[in-house]
Design a protein around this motif. Structure first.
Motif, short mmCIF file in Angstrom:
data_model
loop_
_atom_site.label_atom_id
_atom_site.label_comp_id
_atom_site.label_asym_id
_atom_site.label_seq_id
_atom_site.Cartn_x
_atom_site.Cartn_y
_atom_site.Cartn_z
N LEU A 95 0.80 -1.23 0.00
CA LEU A 95 0.00 0.00 0.00
C LEU A 95 0.84 1.28 0.00
CD1 LEU A 95 -2.75 -1.12 2.53
CD2 LEU A 95 -3.05 -0.75 0.08
N ALA A 150 -9.17 -6.56 14.30
CA ALA A 150 -8.87 -7.11 12.98
C ALA A 150 -7.89 -6.20 12.24
CB ALA A 150 -10.14 -7.26 12.16
N LEU A 151 -6.94 -6.79 11.55
CA LEU A 151 -6.01 -6.01 10.74
C LEU A 151 -6.46 -5.94 9.30
CD1 LEU A 151 -2.50 -7.20 12.00
CD2 LEU A 151 -3.79 -5.16 12.60
N MET A 152 -7.43 -6.78 8.94
CA MET A 152 -7.92 -6.70 7.57
C MET A 152 -9.44 -6.77 7.57
SD MET A 152 -5.86 -10.17 6.54
CE MET A 152 -5.97 -11.66 7.55
N ALA A 161 -6.88 -8.72 -8.77
CA ALA A 161 -6.63 -8.22 -7.42
C ALA A 161 -5.86 -9.25 -6.60
CB ALA A 161 -7.94 -7.88 -6.73
N GLU A 181 -11.56 -3.56 9.06
CA GLU A 181 -10.28 -3.51 9.77
C GLU A 181 -10.34 -2.51 10.90
OE1 GLU A 181 -7.03 -2.64 7.12
OE2 GLU A 181 -8.06 -1.02 6.13
N GLY A 182 -9.78 -2.91 12.02
CA GLY A 182 -9.85 -2.08 13.21
C GLY A 182 -10.95 -2.51 14.17
N GLY A 186 -6.93 -5.14 2.82
CA GLY A 186 -6.43 -4.10 3.70
C GLY A 186 -6.45 -2.76 2.99
N THR A 187 -6.48 -1.70 3.76
CA THR A 187 -6.66 -0.37 3.22
C THR A 187 -5.66 0.59 3.86
OG1 THR A 187 -9.02 -0.78 3.01
CG2 THR A 187 -8.33 1.51 2.98
N TRP A 188 -5.27 1.57 3.10
CA TRP A 188 -4.51 2.69 3.67
C TRP A 188 -4.63 3.88 2.77
CZ3 TRP A 188 0.24 5.15 2.23
CH2 TRP A 188 0.78 5.99 3.22
N LYS A 189 -5.06 4.99 3.31
CA LYS A 189 -5.10 6.21 2.53
C LYS A 189 -5.87 6.00 1.24
CE LYS A 189 -1.05 9.25 2.92
NZ LYS A 189 0.08 9.78 2.17
N LEU A 209 -3.02 0.02 12.23
CA LEU A 209 -3.28 -1.28 11.63
C LEU A 209 -2.12 -1.71 10.73
CD1 LEU A 209 -7.04 -0.85 10.79
CD2 LEU A 209 -5.98 -1.91 12.77
N LYS A 232 -6.14 3.72 -0.58
CA LYS A 232 -5.68 2.65 -1.44
C LYS A 232 -6.13 1.35 -0.80
CE LYS A 232 -1.75 2.77 -3.52
NZ LYS A 232 -0.35 2.99 -4.00
N GLU A 233 -6.19 0.32 -1.60
CA GLU A 233 -6.76 -0.92 -1.10
C GLU A 233 -6.02 -2.09 -1.72
OE1 GLU A 233 -11.02 -1.07 -1.57
OE2 GLU A 233 -10.93 -3.19 -2.08
N THR A 234 -5.80 -3.13 -0.97
CA THR A 234 -5.13 -4.29 -1.52
C THR A 234 -5.79 -5.58 -1.06
OG1 THR A 234 -2.99 -5.37 -1.84
CG2 THR A 234 -3.41 -4.49 0.33
N THR A 235 -5.95 -6.48 -1.99
CA THR A 235 -6.53 -7.78 -1.65
C THR A 235 -5.44 -8.67 -1.08
OG1 THR A 235 -8.19 -7.65 -3.38
CG2 THR A 235 -7.61 -9.84 -2.57
N LEU A 236 -5.70 -9.22 0.09
CA LEU A 236 -4.69 -10.08 0.69
C LEU A 236 -4.91 -11.54 0.32
CD1 LEU A 236 -4.55 -8.16 4.03
CD2 LEU A 236 -2.75 -8.33 2.34
#
Lengths: 258, 258
Positions: free
Chosen positions: A146, B92-94, B181, B44-45, B63-66, A226, B68-72
């Motif tokens: 990310l 939860a972290l995701m 993804a 998440e959180g 997961g997410t940040w700012k 996180l 942006k998003e990513t599939t784990l």
DNA sequence: TTATTGGCTTGATGTCGATCAAGCCAATTG
DNA sequence: CAATTGGCTTGATCGACATCAAGCCAATAA
């Protein structure tokens, strides 16, 4: 192990709520070993017979494919590593090598598996340990996928600051080339990333870094509980006793932390 | 849970060597829930109160940040997820969300933690489960950082082939956008990657893929037992009963696998 | 002292993948 | 049926990062 090392090991989360009996049984056959710098302790694909406890020095965990190589993490005392492989009695998925002279305690994998089967609190402690490692990895992936290089560096510096008490001076614990590998970039780009952060008040002098304009740096880095495992979550004072630091890094009882 | 689901759950590695007593205690208060497609199960959180067991459908962990998003990862039945958070009783972290209509068993986190403390074999099973998840993550990271997009796709196809019995026809279990993804690329680049693999005998017709020139594809993909968790390691017939599939995906007892 | 070495930086260039923008096709819908 | 929608593909462009190639500087050694 040496008598002076016992308290360090006994204090590992993995052993805190465990009976003396189990502790002695598990560590009874353990032995302390010293390794020179740049020594491969374990090659990926090798069977794993021991749980390693790093007491002194630095160890790098890394993975390889088709003569490409990636650093997964760098451990500092006191850390345990390759616990998951030990629990499953499986082959190592990553290589471990020393970056400097190291002092490492090696605990029999059999002893650990046996103790887990017989002692529920110990098995629970191991499960908690593994959970922390797992969550550390999730954080690592999110950090990698990310964030861009500059953002990773910025957050690394903020994490370092948090771990070293909060002043605006931090000291890099690794050579820059090692730091670059840890952050998933080349040494060249680490240089450039530092240069970019100059615009955010970051001044580098050798291994010493001053974080002027903390505010600006934080606005760029946007640290996130996180991902970064330091720094407060919004307004939530809940317990959260995670010691999620990858392969289990634990502060040694040195600096008083508030 | 429904009587018809019990055997599926009982067969989870997490429960195999566990007493009926513990099994009943843990699953006694569990309940089955149905969710429509595209529903967020967990953000998440969020605090995590349940262990989730996916019995039908597909779930994405991301997961997410700012923004942006990513599939784990993407889970298919039968899988458990967020075990680590349950063990630590942590946030939860995701995020988890359904990709299609899902049937999910929710098991009380308290029940699990209590049972672990009282029943060593259960705690050991959980620890093994977590170890497998951890190792799945290590594989994921190596896959991401060491391979390029085309190589990831090639290996994905070979893994799919291995899981579906070994013919030279495979069927993609996800929409292409979802697959993209999962492989850490954009849909556009997935298209191009498929185009590139055309040169290695890969023919795509909708969700059906034919792997002509398997040999060529393998020479490109270079599957590695330390990343891909299928395929033989060199000449080592050792047991290796890893069920390392991230958040614990387990083949349902459908196709006879050799 | 003068070489030499190794770690770090800087610039020029190349590559991979993301993004932007159409366009295509099949399935759904009015 | 025509219109629309959504998933997929293709091309053009852009940006981030890796790579290649010097060059700098400090520590070490001859």
């Amino acid at each position: 192990m040496r008598p002076t090392d016992t308290p360090k090991v006994r204090a590992l989360p993995m052993f805190v709520n465990v009976s003396d009996d189990t502790f002695n049984r598990v560590t009874g056959t353990a032995y302390l070993q010293r390794f020179p710098a740049h020594t491969t302790l374990l090659l990926e694909g090798d069977p794993v017979d021991f749980l390693y406890v790093l007491l002194e020095g630095q160890v790098e965990l890394q993975g390889t494919w088709k003569d490409k190589e990636t650093t997964l993490t760098i451990l500092r005392p006191v850390s345990t590593f390759i616990l998951a492989a030990v629990v499953l009695d499986a082959d190592a998925l990553m290589s471990a090598r020393t970056l400097e002279r190291c002092e490492i305690l090696m605990i029999s994998g059999d002893a650990i598996r046996t103790a887990m089967a017989e002692d529920a609190p110990f098995a629970v402690a191991i499960a908690r340990e593994l959970s922390g490692c797992y969550r550390g990895l999730v954080r690592t992936i999110k950090n990698q996928k990310l964030r861009g290089g500059v953002e990773r560096l910025a957050n690394y510096l903020l994490t370092l600051r948090a771990k070293s008490g909060g002043g605006d001076l931090v000291h890099l614990p690794h050579e820059k080339r090692v730091l670059a590998a840890l952050l998933g970039m080349t040494p060249e780009n680490l240089s450039r990333a530092f240069a970019t952060l100059g615009g955010y008040g970051v001044e580098v002098t050798g291994a010493d870094v001053r974080l002027g304009k903390l505010r600006d740096l934080e606005r760029l880095a946007r640290p996130d509980p996180l991902i970064d495992n330091h720094a407060p979550r919004g307004a939530n004072p809940s317990a959260e006793a995670d010691a999620e630091v990858w392969s289990t890094e634990h502060q040694r009882a040195s600096g008083a932390r508030s």
